[in-house]
Scaffold this motif. Structure first.
Motif, PDB file in Angstrom:
ATOM      1  N   GLN A 167      52.858 -12.590  37.211  1.00  0.00           N
ATOM      2  CA  GLN A 167      53.268 -11.908  38.443  1.00  0.00           C
ATOM      3  C   GLN A 167      53.548 -10.417  38.249  1.00  0.00           C
ATOM      4  OE1 GLN A 167      53.474 -13.711  41.503  1.00  0.00           O
ATOM      5  NE2 GLN A 167      52.464 -15.263  40.260  1.00  0.00           N
ATOM      6  N   ALA A 168      54.103 -10.032  37.106  1.00  0.00           N
ATOM      7  CA  ALA A 168      54.450  -8.626  36.870  1.00  0.00           C
ATOM      8  C   ALA A 168      53.210  -7.841  36.449  1.00  0.00           C
ATOM      9  CB  ALA A 168      55.531  -8.518  35.798  1.00  0.00           C
ATOM     10  N   ILE A 169      52.902  -6.795  37.188  1.00  0.00           N
ATOM     11  CA  ILE A 169      51.743  -5.953  36.887  1.00  0.00           C
ATOM     12  C   ILE A 169      52.240  -4.641  36.288  1.00  0.00           C
ATOM     13  CG2 ILE A 169      49.747  -4.758  37.848  1.00  0.00           C
ATOM     14  CD1 ILE A 169      49.754  -6.848  40.094  1.00  0.00           C
ATOM     15  N   LYS A 170      51.776  -4.359  35.088  1.00  0.00           N
ATOM     16  CA  LYS A 170      52.191  -3.134  34.398  1.00  0.00           C
ATOM     17  C   LYS A 170      51.432  -1.943  34.967  1.00  0.00           C
ATOM     18  CE  LYS A 170      51.163  -2.942  30.014  1.00  0.00           C
ATOM     19  NZ  LYS A 170      51.272  -3.136  28.550  1.00  0.00           N
ATOM     20  N   VAL A 171      52.176  -0.904  35.386  1.00  0.00           N
ATOM     21  CA  VAL A 171      51.545   0.270  35.992  1.00  0.00           C
ATOM     22  C   VAL A 171      52.140   1.555  35.423  1.00  0.00           C
ATOM     23  CG1 VAL A 171      51.046  -0.924  38.159  1.00  0.00           C
ATOM     24  CG2 VAL A 171      53.192   0.339  37.916  1.00  0.00           C
ATOM     25  N   SER A 172      51.417   2.631  35.625  1.00  0.00           N
ATOM     26  CA  SER A 172      51.869   3.965  35.243  1.00  0.00           C
ATOM     27  C   SER A 172      51.573   4.914  36.389  1.00  0.00           C
ATOM     28  CB  SER A 172      51.136   4.437  33.979  1.00  0.00           C
ATOM     29  OG  SER A 172      51.385   5.804  33.732  1.00  0.00           O
ATOM     30  N   LEU A 173      52.501   5.815  36.683  1.00  0.00           N
ATOM     31  CA  LEU A 173      52.223   6.841  37.682  1.00  0.00           C
ATOM     32  C   LEU A 173      51.109   7.741  37.164  1.00  0.00           C
ATOM     33  CD1 LEU A 173      55.780   7.918  38.903  1.00  0.00           C
ATOM     34  CD2 LEU A 173      54.124   6.474  40.085  1.00  0.00           C
ATOM     35  N   SER A 174      50.171   8.044  38.021  1.00  0.00           N
ATOM     36  CA  SER A 174      49.026   8.851  37.614  1.00  0.00           C
ATOM     37  C   SER A 174      49.342  10.340  37.702  1.00  0.00           C
ATOM     38  CB  SER A 174      47.827   8.528  38.516  1.00  0.00           C
ATOM     39  OG  SER A 174      46.716   9.328  38.188  1.00  0.00           O
ATOM     40  N   GLY A 175      48.821  11.095  36.742  1.00  0.00           N
ATOM     41  CA  GLY A 175      48.891  12.555  36.816  1.00  0.00           C
ATOM     42  C   GLY A 175      50.193  13.172  36.362  1.00  0.00           C
ATOM     43  N   ILE A 176      51.050  12.411  35.668  1.00  0.00           N
ATOM     44  CA  ILE A 176      52.292  12.981  35.148  1.00  0.00           C
ATOM     45  C   ILE A 176      52.417  12.664  33.665  1.00  0.00           C
ATOM     46  CG2 ILE A 176      53.469  12.777  37.370  1.00  0.00           C
ATOM     47  CD1 ILE A 176      55.013  10.409  36.175  1.00  0.00           C
ATOM     48  N   ALA A 177      53.189  13.481  32.964  1.00  0.00           N
ATOM     49  CA  ALA A 177      53.419  13.270  31.535  1.00  0.00           C
ATOM     50  C   ALA A 177      54.747  13.923  31.164  1.00  0.00           C
ATOM     51  CB  ALA A 177      52.286  13.870  30.709  1.00  0.00           C
ATOM     52  N   PRO A 178      55.424  13.411  30.155  1.00  0.00           N
ATOM     53  CA  PRO A 178      56.714  13.989  29.759  1.00  0.00           C
ATOM     54  C   PRO A 178      56.531  15.245  28.911  1.00  0.00           C
ATOM     55  CG  PRO A 178      56.168  12.169  28.324  1.00  0.00           C
ATOM     56  CD  PRO A 178      55.085  12.214  29.369  1.00  0.00           C
ATOM     57  N   PHE A 179      57.543  16.102  28.921  1.00  0.00           N
ATOM     58  CA  PHE A 179      57.570  17.215  27.983  1.00  0.00           C
ATOM     59  C   PHE A 179      57.863  16.656  26.593  1.00  0.00           C
ATOM     60  CE2 PHE A 179      58.749  19.463  31.949  1.00  0.00           C
ATOM     61  CZ  PHE A 179      57.735  20.411  31.947  1.00  0.00           C
ATOM     62  N   ALA A 180      57.345  17.308  25.580  1.00  0.00           N
ATOM     63  CA  ALA A 180      57.617  16.939  24.184  1.00  0.00           C
ATOM     64  C   ALA A 180      57.227  15.490  23.885  1.00  0.00           C
ATOM     65  CB  ALA A 180      59.086  17.162  23.843  1.00  0.00           C
TER      66      ALA A 180
END
Length: 218
Positions: A167-180
């Motif tokens: 049931q849980a779908i792993k996702v990532s927000l597109s177009g962003i990245a952390p500093f360092a």
């Protein structure tokens, strides 16, 4: 006997270990060599069909802004049925003893049921990630969080619970990245607070644009 069992565990020989404890397992518990839990195929279908319309979803667990888990509204009925079915393990003590996971089967990759502290201690399906003596680390496949529990608190999965897709779908927000290369605690806290309003209702629109690699966890 203990050393013999440990040798099979090191080899992850599920077939031999299940055969050794089969006489102690209820008849409605299948061999995990024959049964696996299917993946949710809706995100892949949406990408293959190049759909630009969003799917309704809610965020259920956040690790970082680029690692979250969601539920799809289209799977809500399936999830409700699964949760209702897992209440089976709230039965009497005799029933619970019958479905206790044998220590022989406490090995990496094995699927079982465990109470999830992030979901009001409701029973969840989980995959064993690591075993150290009597302590087990599991991943809740329908919620996206890790759980640490003792072997005695784990339960064998009945055959019916293998028919529901993850049931849980792993996702990532597109177009962003952390500093360092690493998200700060402040950024993670902000994201968790921001998505709280999307945890109770399916009021988040998702458009799936790419597939994460299998080993994605950062």
């Amino acid at each position: 006997y203990h050393k013999w069992i440990q040798s099979f565990k090191r080899q992850s020989d599920v077939h031999v270990l299940e055969m050794l404890v089969k006489h102690r397992m209820p008849s409605d518990v299948p061999s995990q060599l024959d049964k696996q839990i299917p993946l949710c195929d809706e995100p892949m279908k949406a990408m293959n069909e190049c759909r630009i319309s969003s799917l309704r979803a809610k965020v259920i667990h956040v690790e970082t802004p680029t690692l979250m888990y969601i539920h799809l509204k289209s799977r809500d009925q399936s999830y409700r049925e699964l949760r209702q079915g897992l209440r089976f393990y709230d039965g009497d003590d005799h029933q619970n003893r019958d479905y206790m996971l044998p220590k022989e089967l406490a090995l990496k990759g094995y699927l079982c049921a465990v109470r999830n502290p992030l979901d009001w201690d409701n029973w969840h399906r989980a995959r064993i990630i690591h075993v150290l003596d009597n302590s087990v680390t599991l991943f809740a496949i329908d919620f996206g969080n890790f759980i640490t529990e003792t072997i005695g608190e784990l339960r064998l999965l009945r055959a019916e619970f293998f028919s529901y897709p993850i049931q849980a779908i792993k996702v990532s927000l597109s177009g962003i990245a952390p500093f360092a290369m690493k998200w700060s605690d402040g950024a993670i806290d902000f994201m968790k607070k921001f998505v709280r309003k999307y945890k109770s209702e399916y009021n988040l629109g998702c458009v799936f644009i790419d597939q994460l690699p299998d080993d994605y966890y950062s």
